[in-house]
Design an enzyme around this catalytic site. Sequence first.
Site, PDB file in Angstrom:
ATOM      1  N   ASP A 261      11.213  17.085 -10.933  1.00 53.52           N
ATOM      2  CA  ASP A 261      12.426  16.500 -11.504  1.00 53.52           C
ATOM      3  C   ASP A 261      12.874  17.178 -12.784  1.00 53.52           C
ATOM      4  O   ASP A 261      13.209  16.523 -13.757  1.00 53.52           O
ATOM      5  CB  ASP A 261      12.193  15.000 -11.759  1.00 53.52           C
ATOM      6  CG  ASP A 261      13.492  14.273 -12.083  1.00 53.52           C
ATOM      7  OD1 ASP A 261      14.551  14.740 -11.671  1.00 53.52           O
ATOM      8  OD2 ASP A 261      13.438  13.232 -12.759  1.00 53.52           O
ATOM      9  N   HIS A 466      10.893  17.152 -19.672  1.00 55.79           N
ATOM     10  CA  HIS A 466      12.225  17.521 -19.178  1.00 55.79           C
ATOM     11  C   HIS A 466      13.314  16.510 -19.511  1.00 55.79           C
ATOM     12  O   HIS A 466      14.494  16.794 -19.249  1.00 55.79           O
ATOM     13  CB  HIS A 466      12.183  17.766 -17.664  1.00 55.79           C
ATOM     14  CG  HIS A 466      11.833  16.551 -16.853  1.00 55.79           C
ATOM     15  ND1 HIS A 466      10.548  16.283 -16.461  1.00 55.79           N
ATOM     16  CD2 HIS A 466      12.589  15.555 -16.366  1.00 55.79           C
ATOM     17  CE1 HIS A 466      10.534  15.165 -15.753  1.00 55.79           C
ATOM     18  NE2 HIS A 466      11.766  14.698 -15.688  1.00 55.79           N
TER      19      HIS A 466
END
Length: 860
Positions: A261, A466
Amino acid sequence: MLKMRTTELILLKTPCWYFFRGFMSANSLHALLVSKAPPHLFSSEVWQRTGLRSLGPSHWLSRRWWTCWFRVELIIPEAWVGQEVHLRWESDGEGLVWRDGEPVQGLTIEGEKTSYVLTDRLEEGDPRSLTIYVEVACNGLLGAGKGTMIAAPDPEKMFRVSRAELAVFCRDVHRLLVDLELLLGIAKAQQLEWVKSHYPGLHARLQEFACRGQFVPVGGTWVEMDGNLPSGEAMVRQFLQGQNFFRQEFGKMCSEFWLPDTFGYSAQLPQIMRSCGIRHFLTQKLSWNLVNSFPHHTFFWEGLDGSRVLAHFPPGDSYGMQGSVEEVLKTVVKNRDKGRTNHSAFLFGFGDGGGGPTQTMVDRLKRLHNTDGLPRVQLSSPGRLFSALESDSGQLCAWVGELFLELHNGTYTTHAQIKKGNRECERILHDVELLSSLAVARSAQFLYPAAQLQDLWRLLLLNQFHDVVTGSCIQLVAEEAMCHYEGEVDALPAAVPDVRGGASSPALVTVPSMGYASAPAPTSLQPPQTQQPVFVVQETDGSVTLDNGIIRVRLDPTGCLTSLVLVASGREAIAEGAVGNQFVLFDDVPLYWDAWDVMDYHLETRKPVPGQAGTLAVGTEGGMRGSAWFLLQISPNSRLSQEVVLDAGCPYVRFHTEVHWHEAHKFLKVEFPARVRSAQATYEVQFGHLQRPTHHNTSWDWARFEVWAHPSVFPSPPGENASTPTPPPPFPGSFQDVGVIRAAYSLNFPLLALPAPGPAPAASWSAFSVSSPAVVLETVKQAETSPQGRTLVLRLYEAHGSPVDCWLHTSLPVQEAVLCDLLEQRDPAGHLPLRDSRLKLTFSPFQVRSLLLVLQPPPN
């Protein structure tokens, strides 16, 4: 996956009393003590003193982000002997059951985990009275957004407990839950380190499960980091810290890089993976592409240097599937590599936000194990999956270069302060490691601050998650990240000089690589006679010219760059009829993912910000340095100030910009249209560079309307926006020939001006130098395993994209030199002979090499 029947939970009317401590709404209870500490830290007296009261179900808890603790006192009826007994618990937040002072199970409605097994079979001699604790965090599985998952937190949202009951479960669910742990995997070493620190008992159980093959660490990195913005060295440290942690705590390293992701994947990741013991890669994020469908699900991913890893994108395009027939069929039908491979992954459970699979999912998939007309489904592990994929990989295709996500382009710029803090901390740690390594080599008394540096690196790596460094995090996380960046500087080892930099007088000094030289006292603002000074002239119309004999810069009265000329050739860099340093404003209203996205249609809203004539003024009047500065009103609420600086002997101009930004859904950029025409532009990335198109011939070209780079771009075609540290250089020649890489390093890693502890050294000194401009010495640090602290690691890479032989010269007392991988494991055939203080190194294009240098014992 185990077969099981759908089983009814029999709810009985036996009362279940539960006690709480936490903030309650005014119409239910008074505000009581809230604690974030685990219950075993409290004595019974503490619980009694807080005035706890028994409550029935469906009571309000608290507002968002609070944590509440419940003491649950249970009395099990005699009639339930021989039965399996559950606690059924439903609350709006994320719950965690504590038993005997240890966390044992999560509870969440969103994750479909609303019961906890108190006993799988109540025996005659078992106690009928039990006390457990439930910790409830007042946030949902994916935050506390108002109305939608990505909305800002709802300040008025209240959380409540809606069910607390005892129940008999008429199947052996406990055995199922144990078998479910076969599916348990985690891709972040940081989370396991937290478990080890805060829940040592749980950590010991995980180690036991790992020994039995029931717990499978995957990923190999410290966190699931962003794949674009961190530096190459930071990416290496993600694997170094992660793999070492998995090896130390669970006895093995990961062979799969599991990053489902993040928002794109650097072209240098395959080489970094291979040199960290990883041959396989899994993600599904490119299924989110907004423009083009990625053409493969199983393929070989080839990086800049030619390194290959076997990559797999689960064809179901998700890591949170429910186990339905429709999803299983989709996985087969949509597989773009049918005929080349017969296997694919089906990732089920609550993956985004955590929680894992449920009984219903396992039951569904078990029934599909060998059903006519449906694909065969079997419980597997990442290792077995990739072994099956490798067994029939002969016909697989290859994808060369970066894996560019055609979405979430706004993460390159959202929360610019976080990105600046990240880059500054990367630089500071680079400099501290270098200085500490040189101090070890030159002083027998200096102790390398290994533990402190590891803590600082791990903190930096944590913030490269992230959804942090990208800015796609909630406000609380952004604020904490900024505190971390500031705290990194304060936590630097006391024995290391201050490497933050600061105000200083300019001086012209030649400093050898990885070394030092004495700087002359700033007695004069003029350079030596051998160096032309900077001339600064302000014309009657308000424009300013800066000229150092290498480049000549002309700014109009508003601060726009009307000319940038290479003096020797007279070549103009600014496109005809255009100006550089032009600030432009765009509307930034994405379709949905506000913090993540900027859409292509924002380019249609371009509005140049008009400057105000008469605001340009001379700053530094010339000599060693010349500058001009101006103010620019962006809107009634926002403004910026900028100083344009040119130094003597410097082949580039610097722009120091400070923006006071008070806008919503606006995007500020600055343009430098260049007088060049090229179908490709060269972008530096981690440990190398690549080309991207400057045109929009195809949909793949158009999807790259917003891109990222480290730390330079060359050249930028007319009319395009580029994030360059300086305007495009007006030099003729290739990217490699004109010294862009060296100039970008000089800008990002400026010289450090440090006070001499004693008399200034009479001569300059260099610890390391390389004979080829194509080779960059990126990192000098102490080895993770360093007997007597006398082993250093050097990291170099080939930056020009061509094979090269080079000599590495060192002034350090080297006893032994040997090649190693990125995990600092020796290459058995990597011994390097030392000849006249030099080592010969051979590089293939964009190759990253690491060396272990064992230093001679220090003199007494």
